[in-house]
Design an enzyme around this catalytic site. Structure first.
Site, PDB file in Angstrom:
ATOM      1  N   CYS A  55       1.449  29.978 -15.649  1.00 16.27           N
ATOM      2  CA  CYS A  55       0.883  30.360 -14.345  1.00 16.27           C
ATOM      3  C   CYS A  55      -0.195  31.441 -14.425  1.00 16.27           C
ATOM      4  CB  CYS A  55       1.993  30.829 -13.406  1.00 16.27           C
ATOM      5  SG  CYS A  55       2.577  32.520 -13.760  1.00 16.27           S
ATOM      6  N   CYS A  61       6.582  33.399 -12.608  1.00 12.76           N
ATOM      7  CA  CYS A  61       7.017  31.996 -12.419  1.00 12.76           C
ATOM      8  C   CYS A  61       8.351  31.688 -13.097  1.00 12.76           C
ATOM      9  CB  CYS A  61       5.947  31.025 -12.918  1.00 12.76           C
ATOM     10  SG  CYS A  61       5.845  30.908 -14.720  1.00 12.76           S
ATOM     11  N   ASP A 118     -18.594  32.927 -36.403  1.00  9.96           N
ATOM     12  CA  ASP A 118     -18.465  34.101 -35.534  1.00  9.96           C
ATOM     13  C   ASP A 118     -17.474  35.086 -36.167  1.00  9.96           C
ATOM     14  OD1 ASP A 118     -17.785  35.926 -33.561  1.00  9.96           O
ATOM     15  OD2 ASP A 118     -17.728  34.450 -31.951  1.00  9.96           O
ATOM     16  N   CYS A 172       0.921  34.511 -19.051  1.00  8.62           N
ATOM     17  CA  CYS A 172       1.786  33.332 -19.037  1.00  8.62           C
ATOM     18  C   CYS A 172       0.943  32.064 -19.139  1.00  8.62           C
ATOM     19  CB  CYS A 172       2.602  33.318 -17.739  1.00  8.62           C
ATOM     20  SG  CYS A 172       3.582  31.820 -17.535  1.00  8.62           S
TER      21      CYS A 172
END
Length: 412
Positions: free
Chosen positions: A204, A220, A338, A201
């Site tokens: 949260c 949450c 990368d 999430c």
């Protein structure tokens, strides 16, 4: 609303003229379009130039990890039904390139601007957009880009309290979290094939639950908003529940999703879905993407895929086996140096396709394909790869600078 008064000061006019001169010199020297260097020079002479150029336009900004350039083209095409449009159609999407694009048109009513994710908040500050389209966020250019949640946080902070209408993808939790700080959001169910950047999430850090097409945080309560627009098969559903057919020359589900978001943006400016979607049919290829070109008596379809989410979407639209596939990967500055993201791509989807591998980082890609139990040949260049591919059309998939190399080689 767009007006007709000249917003440019003498200094701004000098900056525009100087920028155009430098861009023309760059083109004459064979160094590309010159839009970026021209824009840099213009902004040095007048740091407020972008804001001045935008103030007489109704501006739409388009930002995402994938699909920005195509969606910008689709929106621009749709808005031409309502008036002249200026756009950075070639994809120069940082402030210098955007400034250069806007300086090229004096009579436009609408500005449709593709913006690099990292520059969205600043460009939004300068251009005072009427609408901002947020399509998706996923891992990309791992050496340069911030982690995806940090990008979402930059968007969330930068767009907090924005007066713009935000047209946002309800199926991407990172986009929803970023857009939720804005008071005026139109949610579009555009779908999300790549989910590996959205299992925690963004609000949260809890684990995201994903039953079916829905998503929510069990900890949450952060959850998918109810969309007012939706992609449904080959149709766009508008807020009144009407279904409008999507007619595109561009292939794949991702482009239908781009069309759905573009139709929602066009409606903000009063262009009805039927008109918007009909106009999108004009777009055949976008900066060479999806073009079918003749090369060495073969038909090559050129496909751009820059990151795991993009490769996943691209695999879904190539012709079925045994269509030959050429893969090309570079790791230059514009790609990100990368290449570890190659390990996030599911190359088992290419099983049954004869594969040739080219590009600066062909050996990195070869190792990845070996681990995925794919049969492939490493080739020196495009010419050799085409000669070694079995008969029939060839799908050529490349990342950013590899794609530019291919276009130059085939004269596209």
């Amino acid at each position: 609303m767009a007006g007709n008064s000249d917003p440019l000061t003498p200094r701004a006019k000098l900056a525009v003229t100087a920028g155009k001169a430098v861009a023309a010199a760059s083109r004459a020297a064979g160094r590309g379009s010159g839009s970026v260097i021209g824009g840099r020079v213009a902004l040095k002479l007048d740091p407020d130039l972008l804001a001045r150029l935008a103030q007489n336009l109704d501006v739409t900004l388009v930002s995402a990890t994938n699909g920005k350039t195509t969606t910008t083209r689709l929106i621009a095409e749709a808005l031409r039904a309502a008036g002249p449009v200026v756009s950075n159609a070639l994809g120069a999407n940082m402030p210098a390139g955007i400034t250069s694009a806007l300086a090229g048109s004096s009579d436009a009513r609408f500005g449709v601007i593709e913006v690099d994710e990292k520059y969205l908040a600043g460009v939004a500050r300068d251009t005072d957009p009427k609408c901002i389209a947020l399509l998706n966020l996923s891992r990309d250019q791992l050496d340069r880009a911030a982690e995806t949640r940090m990008l979402a946080e930059n968007w969330r902070e930068g767009l907090a309290g924005s007066k713009a209408v935000i047209v946002a993808n309800a199926d991407d939790p990172l986009v929803v979290w970023a857009a939720s700080s804005s008071p005026n959001v139109i949610w579009v169910a555009a779908g999300q094939m790549w989910k590996d950047d959205a299992w925690s999430c963004p609000s949260c850090g809890g684990v995201m639950q994903r039953p079916g097409d829905d998503w929510f945080c069990g900890e949450c309560g952060f959850r998918r908003p109810t969309p007012s627009w939706a992609l449904s098969g080959d149709h766009v559903l508008d807020p009144h529940g009407s279904a409008w057919p999507i007619h595109l020359q561009l292939p794949g589900r991702a482009n239908k999703a781009n069309a759905a978001s573009s139709a929602a943006v066009a409606a903000v400016f009063g262009v009805p879905p039927q008109v918007a979607l009909e106009r999108m049919y004009q777009v055949q290829a976008v900066a060479g993407r999806y073009d079918v070109v003749q090369f060495q008596q073969r038909d090559l379809r050129l496909l751009l895929a820059k990151n795991p989410a993009g490769w996943l979407e691209t695999f879904s639209l190539i012709d079925p086996p045994p269509t030959p596939v050429i893969l090309s990967v570079n790791a230059r500055g514009a790609d990100g140096t990368d290449t570890s993201w190659l390990w996030d791509v599911d190359y088992t989807r290419l099983t049954g396709h004869p594969i040739c591998v080219i590009g600066d980082r062909k050996l990195d890609l070869a190792v990845r394909l070996e681990v995925a139990n794919q049969h492939f040949q490493v080739c020196e260049d495009l010419d050799q790869a085409v000669q070694m591919s079995p008969p029939g059309r060839i799908e050529v998939i490349a990342n950013y600078t590899a794609f530019q190399d291919l276009r130059r080689r085939v004269g596209n």
